[in-house]
Design an enzyme around this catalytic site. Structure first.
Site, PDB file in Angstrom:
ATOM      1  N   GLY A   1       2.907  -1.116   4.240  1.00 60.44           N
ATOM      2  CA  GLY A   1       2.950   0.289   3.853  1.00 60.44           C
ATOM      3  C   GLY A   1       4.369   0.714   3.523  1.00 60.44           C
ATOM      4  N   GLY A   2       5.038   1.313   4.501  1.00 57.38           N
ATOM      5  CA  GLY A   2       6.370   1.891   4.295  1.00 57.38           C
ATOM      6  C   GLY A   2       7.364   0.966   3.608  1.00 57.38           C
TER       7      GLY A   2
ATOM      8  N   HIS B   1      -9.368   1.129   5.127  1.00 57.07           N
ATOM      9  CA  HIS B   1      -8.080   1.325   5.807  1.00 57.07           C
ATOM     10  C   HIS B   1      -8.277   2.291   6.981  1.00 57.07           C
ATOM     11  CE1 HIS B   1      -3.985   2.575   6.626  1.00 57.07           C
ATOM     12  NE2 HIS B   1      -3.597   1.470   6.032  1.00 57.07           N
TER      13      HIS B   1
ATOM     14  N   SER C   1       3.594  -2.258  10.291  1.00 55.40           N
ATOM     15  CA  SER C   1       5.040  -2.305  10.542  1.00 55.40           C
ATOM     16  C   SER C   1       5.689  -3.632  10.130  1.00 55.40           C
ATOM     17  CB  SER C   1       5.359  -1.967  12.003  1.00 55.40           C
ATOM     18  OG  SER C   1       4.956  -0.638  12.293  1.00 55.40           O
TER      19      SER C   1
ATOM     20  N   GLY D   1       2.611   2.120  10.771  1.00 55.10           N
ATOM     21  CA  GLY D   1       3.585   3.202  10.615  1.00 55.10           C
ATOM     22  C   GLY D   1       4.315   3.572  11.893  1.00 55.10           C
TER      23      GLY D   1
ATOM     24  N   GLU E   1      -6.624   4.683   7.998  1.00 57.90           N
ATOM     25  CA  GLU E   1      -6.396   6.108   7.683  1.00 57.90           C
ATOM     26  C   GLU E   1      -7.631   6.707   7.012  1.00 57.90           C
ATOM     27  OE1 GLU E   1      -2.642   5.585   5.653  1.00 57.90           O
ATOM     28  OE2 GLU E   1      -1.722   5.057   7.568  1.00 57.90           O
TER      29      GLU E   1
ATOM     30  N   ASN F   1       0.873  -1.175   0.000  1.00 60.82           N
ATOM     31  CA  ASN F   1       0.000   0.000   0.000  1.00 60.82           C
ATOM     32  C   ASN F   1       0.912   1.228   0.000  1.00 60.82           C
ATOM     33  OD1 ASN F   1      -1.770   2.081   0.559  1.00 60.82           O
ATOM     34  ND2 ASN F   1      -2.270   1.381   2.630  1.00 60.82           N
ATOM     35  N   TRP F   2       0.998   1.864  -1.157  1.00 64.99           N
ATOM     36  CA  TRP F   2       1.924   3.005  -1.271  1.00 64.99           C
ATOM     37  C   TRP F   2       1.389   4.280  -0.639  1.00 64.99           C
ATOM     38  CZ3 TRP F   2       4.773   3.062  -6.710  1.00 64.99           C
ATOM     39  CH2 TRP F   2       5.613   1.948  -6.763  1.00 64.99           C
ATOM     40  N   LYS F   3       0.083   4.270  -0.279  1.00 63.30           N
ATOM     41  CA  LYS F   3      -0.531   5.471   0.323  1.00 63.30           C
ATOM     42  C   LYS F   3      -0.285   6.676  -0.592  1.00 63.30           C
ATOM     43  CE  LYS F   3      -0.030   3.223   4.755  1.00 63.30           C
ATOM     44  NZ  LYS F   3       0.102   3.315   6.196  1.00 63.30           N
TER      45      LYS F   3
ATOM     46  N   GLU G   1      -5.205  -5.071  10.696  1.00 64.72           N
ATOM     47  CA  GLU G   1      -4.185  -4.049  10.931  1.00 64.72           C
ATOM     48  C   GLU G   1      -4.465  -3.315  12.242  1.00 64.72           C
ATOM     49  OE1 GLU G   1      -2.207  -2.836   6.990  1.00 64.72           O
ATOM     50  OE2 GLU G   1      -3.983  -1.594   7.222  1.00 64.72           O
TER      51      GLU G   1
HETATM   52  P1  PGA Z   1       3.022   0.221   7.593  1.00 64.18           P
HETATM   53  O1  PGA Z   1       1.529   0.447   7.024  1.00 64.18           O
HETATM   54  O2  PGA Z   1       3.512  -1.063   6.968  1.00 64.18           O
HETATM   55  O3  PGA Z   1       3.783   1.430   7.100  1.00 64.18           O
HETATM   56  O4  PGA Z   1       2.914   0.153   9.060  1.00 64.18           O
HETATM   57  C1  PGA Z   1       0.661  -0.646   6.861  1.00 64.18           C
HETATM   58  C2  PGA Z   1      -0.644  -0.183   6.294  1.00 64.18           C
HETATM   59  O5  PGA Z   1      -1.100   0.911   6.634  1.00 64.18           O
HETATM   60  O6  PGA Z   1      -1.255  -0.883   5.458  1.00 64.18           O
END
Ligand code: PGA
Length: 235
Positions: free
Chosen positions: A216-217, A88, A195, A164, A90, A9-11, A158
């Site tokens: 994500g990251g 998600h 993470s 994050g 966010e 997930n590149w956000k 999640e």
């Molecule tokens: P993260 O994000 O791997 O940067 O913690 C995961 C996500 O939000 O899907």
């Protein structure tokens, strides 16, 4: 057997030049590799012709209409997406999305022929209050439409406090939630997210009922995401 999926997930990250990272990802073997880039990169990513599935990060509940700035599931499919993330944390936090809205978005995804990656997870307050399994059960009931099947739906657990932050639940904590999810959804792919990185991926994938990860990251570069794909393939 549920499919193994390594999802990135590149956000709100990634420009055209970032697609070089997708080109460098290792072959997944029995793993489905999915990248959800910003919507601007979906069509050029699909045009790479790599064996990497493309996904949106959100969709509107409606197929079209007067909703400035939003994107619909048919538009994502038209740009080459085969998956879309819905719910998600966010989106739930930044845009006030409820589980009911998330279920409508998943239905919109199904109508467009997309596989919905439905996200759920508890906050730190909920975990500390001992409410995790109750919260997950409630989100599961309200966020997953009756039409959901193991073919059109993937679930991502999640924990909000692990996204994050570099904080990862214990193996026992992940197992407890994934066992509960498996009891409810015997054949559906169940991803862990929050993470995940190369250094902890193998341990997380060794947990029963974890079929992959939503990352994500650590999905932004081939150097970080490649070893996660390999760890899942080896698991
Ligand atoms: P993260 O994000 O791997 O940067 O913690 C995961 C996500 O939000 O899907």
């Amino acid at each position: 057997m549920p499919r193994k999926i390594a999802a990135g997930n590149w956000k709100m990250n990634g420009l055209a030049a970032s697609l070089a990272e997708v080109s460098q990802l290792p072959k997944g073997g029995d793993v489905t590799v999915l990248i959800c880039p910003p919507a601007t990169l979906l069509a050029p990513m699909a045009a790479l012709g790599r064996d990497v599935a493309a996904g949106g990060q959100d969709c509107h509940v409606a197929a079209s209409g007067a909703h400035t700035g939003d994107i619909s599931a048919p538009m994502l499919a038209d740009a080459g997406a085969t998956y879309v993330i819905v719910g998600h944390s966010e989106r739930r936090t930044d845009h006030g999305e409820t589980s009911e809205t998330v279920a409508q978005k998943a239905q919109s995804a199904y109508a467009a022929g997309l596989i919905a990656v439905i996200c759920l997870g508890e906050t730190l307050d909920q975990r500390e209050a001992g409410e995790t399994l109750a919260v997950i059960a409630e989100q599961l009931k309200a966020s997953i439409p009756a039409e959901a099947t193991a073919q059109n739906t993937v679930i991502a657990y999640e924990p909000v406090w692990a996204i994050g932050t570099g904080k990862v639940p214990t193996i026992e904590q992940i197992a407890e939630v994934h066992d509960a999810l498996r009891a409810a959804l015997p054949d559906t792919s169940l991803l862990y997210g929050g993470s995940v990185k190369a250094s902890n991926a193998a341990e997380i994938f060794s947990v029963a009922n974890v079929d992959g990860a939503l990352v994500g990251g650590a999905s932004l570069t081939a150097a970080d995401f490649g070893p996660i794909i390999t760890a899942l393939s080896d698991s």
